[in-house]
Design an enzyme around this catalytic site. Structure first.
Site, PDB file in Angstrom:
ATOM      1  N   GLN A 197       9.689  27.856  29.599  1.00  0.00           N
ATOM      2  CA  GLN A 197       8.582  28.503  28.885  1.00  0.00           C
ATOM      3  C   GLN A 197       8.978  29.926  28.530  1.00  0.00           C
ATOM      4  O   GLN A 197       9.418  30.688  29.405  1.00  0.00           O
ATOM      5  CB  GLN A 197       7.298  28.495  29.735  1.00  0.00           C
ATOM      6  N   ASP A 246       7.226  25.681  14.312  1.00  0.00           N
ATOM      7  CA  ASP A 246       8.008  26.529  15.217  1.00  0.00           C
ATOM      8  C   ASP A 246       8.974  27.395  14.397  1.00  0.00           C
ATOM      9  O   ASP A 246       9.587  26.919  13.434  1.00  0.00           O
ATOM     10  CB  ASP A 246       8.790  25.655  16.203  1.00  0.00           C
ATOM     11  N   ILE A 247       9.128  28.646  14.779  1.00  0.00           N
ATOM     12  CA  ILE A 247       9.965  29.587  14.029  1.00  0.00           C
ATOM     13  C   ILE A 247      11.465  29.273  14.194  1.00  0.00           C
ATOM     14  O   ILE A 247      12.265  29.642  13.338  1.00  0.00           O
ATOM     15  CB  ILE A 247       9.640  31.036  14.465  1.00  0.00           C
ATOM     16  N   HIS A 293       4.869  21.208  22.126  1.00  0.00           N
ATOM     17  CA  HIS A 293       5.830  20.994  21.040  1.00  0.00           C
ATOM     18  C   HIS A 293       5.744  19.536  20.585  1.00  0.00           C
ATOM     19  O   HIS A 293       5.749  18.627  21.424  1.00  0.00           O
ATOM     20  CB  HIS A 293       7.264  21.196  21.532  1.00  0.00           C
ATOM     21  N   HIS A 337       1.142  25.818  25.071  1.00  0.00           N
ATOM     22  CA  HIS A 337       1.398  25.138  23.791  1.00  0.00           C
ATOM     23  C   HIS A 337       2.141  23.845  24.027  1.00  0.00           C
ATOM     24  O   HIS A 337       2.839  23.699  25.032  1.00  0.00           O
ATOM     25  CB  HIS A 337       2.199  26.041  22.838  1.00  0.00           C
ATOM     26  N   ASN A 388       6.268  23.050  28.256  1.00  0.00           N
ATOM     27  CA  ASN A 388       6.992  23.799  29.279  1.00  0.00           C
ATOM     28  C   ASN A 388       6.018  24.717  30.018  1.00  0.00           C
ATOM     29  O   ASN A 388       5.363  25.547  29.390  1.00  0.00           O
ATOM     30  CB  ASN A 388       8.097  24.644  28.637  1.00  0.00           C
TER      31      ASN A 388
END
Ligand code: AMP
Ligand code: ZN
Length: 126
Positions: free
Chosen positions: A93, A30-31, A101, A99, A86
């Site tokens: 979301q 994740d960024i 997490h 996706h 989410n």
């Protein structure tokens, strides 16, 4: 989907810190990580949320979530982890390509280098 950021990542049009890939699934760091080793697992085929995703693809995503969770446990040794999905803006979301997490949890948060984490977690197979 042309305008979708995760489709662009899957297609290599936007760089990402890839951890794992197979025929169905792509996984990256994740960024904006919530912890060391916060990973996203996304299906290569676009679907918006839990309501849209095909059952067969969802099974492939979940198999990868398990594989990546074991990999995180072995390499980073968190005390626990959260697996979060989410669906819908009100649920948090922000990227409308399904996706999951994986968020490792530590008793003590540590300093880390994101590139070193990516290198450590990368699973090289296809
Ligand atoms: P969600 O809020 O569940 O839709 O999660 C979207 C996640 O995608 C957030 O945690 C973002 O930090 C992450 N994200 C957004 N853009 C990127 C990107 N280009 N590379 C990696 N992660 C991203
Ligand atoms: Zn997409």
């Amino acid at each position: 989907m042309d305008s979708c950021i995760f489709c662009k990542i899957v297609n290599g049009e936007i760089p990402s810190k890839k951890i794992y890939e197979n025929d169905y699934v792509y996984s990256l760091l994740d960024i904006s990580p919530q912890s060391k080793g916060h990973v996203l697992v996304i299906p290569k085929k676009h679907s918006r949320d839990i309501y849209e995703i095909d059952d067969d693809i969802l099974c492939e995503v979940m198999k990868a979530v398990k594989k990546l969770s074991v990999n995180i446990k072995e390499k980073l040794n968190p005390e626990g982890l959260n697996i979060v999905q989410n669906s819908g803006e009100i649920a948090g979301q922000s990227v409308f390509h399904f996706h999951i997490h994986i968020i490792p949890r530590y008793k003590r948060e540590q300093e880390y280098d994101i590139d070193e984490v990516a290198e450590e977690l990368r699973i090289k197979e296809l």
